[in-house]
Design a protein around this motif. Structure first.
Motif, PDB file in Angstrom:
ATOM      1  N   VAL A 166       0.850  -1.195   0.000  1.00  0.00           N
ATOM      2  CA  VAL A 166       0.000   0.000   0.000  1.00  0.00           C
ATOM      3  C   VAL A 166       0.882   1.241   0.000  1.00  0.00           C
ATOM      4  CG1 VAL A 166      -1.920  -1.144   1.163  1.00  0.00           C
ATOM      5  CG2 VAL A 166      -0.158  -0.017   2.524  1.00  0.00           C
ATOM      6  N   LYS A 167       0.324   2.336  -0.489  1.00  0.00           N
ATOM      7  CA  LYS A 167       1.085   3.585  -0.574  1.00  0.00           C
ATOM      8  C   LYS A 167       0.435   4.715   0.226  1.00  0.00           C
ATOM      9  CE  LYS A 167       2.787   2.663  -5.261  1.00  0.00           C
ATOM     10  NZ  LYS A 167       2.903   3.189  -6.644  1.00  0.00           N
ATOM     11  N   ASP A 168      -0.661   4.398   0.938  1.00  0.00           N
ATOM     12  CA  ASP A 168      -1.409   5.442   1.636  1.00  0.00           C
ATOM     13  C   ASP A 168      -1.109   5.511   3.125  1.00  0.00           C
ATOM     14  OD1 ASP A 168      -2.556   3.116   2.454  1.00  0.00           O
ATOM     15  OD2 ASP A 168      -4.594   3.599   1.798  1.00  0.00           O
ATOM     16  N   GLY A 169      -0.064   4.808   3.557  1.00  0.00           N
ATOM     17  CA  GLY A 169       0.300   4.832   4.971  1.00  0.00           C
ATOM     18  C   GLY A 169      -0.567   3.966   5.848  1.00  0.00           C
ATOM     19  N   SER A 170      -1.373   3.100   5.254  1.00  0.00           N
ATOM     20  CA  SER A 170      -2.269   2.256   6.050  1.00  0.00           C
ATOM     21  C   SER A 170      -1.664   0.895   6.362  1.00  0.00           C
ATOM     22  CB  SER A 170      -3.600   2.044   5.303  1.00  0.00           C
ATOM     23  OG  SER A 170      -3.375   1.358   4.074  1.00  0.00           O
ATOM     24  N   SER A 174       2.348   1.889  10.418  1.00  0.00           N
ATOM     25  CA  SER A 174       1.506   2.769  11.220  1.00  0.00           C
ATOM     26  C   SER A 174       0.363   2.034  11.908  1.00  0.00           C
ATOM     27  CB  SER A 174       0.929   3.888  10.343  1.00  0.00           C
ATOM     28  OG  SER A 174       0.261   3.355   9.216  1.00  0.00           O
ATOM     29  N   GLY A 182      -1.636  -5.076   5.034  1.00  0.00           N
ATOM     30  CA  GLY A 182      -0.986  -3.982   4.320  1.00  0.00           C
ATOM     31  C   GLY A 182       0.491  -3.871   4.636  1.00  0.00           C
ATOM     32  N   ASP A 184       3.487  -1.135   3.955  1.00  0.00           N
ATOM     33  CA  ASP A 184       3.839   0.181   3.437  1.00  0.00           C
ATOM     34  C   ASP A 184       4.990   0.061   2.448  1.00  0.00           C
ATOM     35  OD1 ASP A 184       1.964   1.766   4.816  1.00  0.00           O
ATOM     36  OD2 ASP A 184       3.177   1.682   6.630  1.00  0.00           O
ATOM     37  N   SER A 185       4.809   0.622   1.262  1.00  0.00           N
ATOM     38  CA  SER A 185       5.835   0.543   0.230  1.00  0.00           C
ATOM     39  C   SER A 185       7.095   1.290   0.648  1.00  0.00           C
ATOM     40  CB  SER A 185       5.285   1.142  -1.075  1.00  0.00           C
ATOM     41  OG  SER A 185       6.278   1.144  -2.083  1.00  0.00           O
ATOM     42  N   SER A 187       9.747   3.877   0.113  1.00  0.00           N
ATOM     43  CA  SER A 187       9.682   5.116  -0.657  1.00  0.00           C
ATOM     44  C   SER A 187      10.614   5.051  -1.865  1.00  0.00           C
ATOM     45  CB  SER A 187      10.078   6.297   0.230  1.00  0.00           C
ATOM     46  OG  SER A 187      10.046   7.506  -0.497  1.00  0.00           O
ATOM     47  N   THR A 190       8.760   0.934  -5.233  1.00  0.00           N
ATOM     48  CA  THR A 190       7.534   0.125  -5.262  1.00  0.00           C
ATOM     49  C   THR A 190       7.785  -1.242  -5.880  1.00  0.00           C
ATOM     50  OG1 THR A 190       6.187   2.127  -5.451  1.00  0.00           O
ATOM     51  CG2 THR A 190       5.145   0.057  -6.076  1.00  0.00           C
TER      52      THR A 190
END
Length: 219
Positions: A166-170, A174, A182, A184-185, A187, A190
């Motif tokens: 995922v790229k939305d911080g979900s 976090s 999920g 987190d990718s 940065s 990807t």
């Protein structure tokens, strides 16, 4: 003509001598290389299953059979059917009880080429994590799959059907819930993130096919 024959004979002699030398070098270095490779494997096994006392090859395992299993999980693995599981090992405690399984997996989906991981999954399906055997991603970006413990820890102690980048911080950085699939990718990386995550999913899929695996969870 005589000069040509002499030159040919010289080339033959040089080739034969070179072959003998290479054979001798291989004979000398074969065992030390094999020992070093075995040591690296054992260290990787310990990294993903530190509580194990012994590691035993899964009876009847073949890469071909594993590939056939992965081909059935296209809804989870997407385009990672090309991933290759090259080894499957049972991690056992001092009493001989099976703690879980360890898999060596190669994915060709990395930005810089093949990525090879050792993955540990507990007997109940909980992921212990992974250790990188080989990787050639971009320094400061994709190489974080090896150097960033925080990113790698997203997979640890999770019991899910599969992971998703995922790229939305979900993701788990976090939201570290045990059932959060999920990831987190990384940065700017990807492709690497998806390659490693796909390889992890391949191991989960194969684990589910083993006796004691959660065989109905991803079907």
């Amino acid at each position: 003509m005589n000069a040509l024959v002499k030159d040919c004979l010289k080339l033959v002699v040089i080739t034969l001598v070179a072959g003998v030398v290479l054979g001798a070098v291989y004979g000398i270095t074969k065992d030390p290389i094999a020992r070093q490779e075995d040591k690296a494997r054992q260290e990787a096994y310990k990294a993903v299953f530190p509580d194990a006392s012994d590691f035993v090859d899964v009876e009847g395992f073949t890469s071909e059979a594993a590939s056939a299993v992965l081909a059935e999980y296209d809804n989870v693995i997407d385009d990672h059917q090309s991933d290759e599981i090259t080894a499957a090992v049972e991690a056992k405690d001092a009493s001989g009880a099976t703690l879980g399984y360890i898999f060596n997996v190669i994915t060709s989906k990395g930005y810089g080429g093949d990525i090879q991981l050792t993955v540990g999954i507990q007997a109940d399906g909980t992921v212990n994590g992974y250790s990188v055997l080989s990787i050639n991603e971009t320094a400061g970006l994709g190489m974080n799959a090896k150097t960033s413990q925080a990113w790698a820890d997203q997979f640890k102690q999770k019991k899910v059907d599969h992971f998703e980048v995922v790229k939305d911080g979900s993701g788990n950085l976090s939201h570290p819930a045990e059932d959060n699939m999920g990831i987190d990718s990384i940065s700017g990386a990807t492709i690497t993130s998806k390659a490693v995550t796909g390889a992890m999913n391949s191991c989960i899929a194969y684990f589910n096919s083993l006796e004691g695996g959660n065989q109905d969870e991803t079907k």
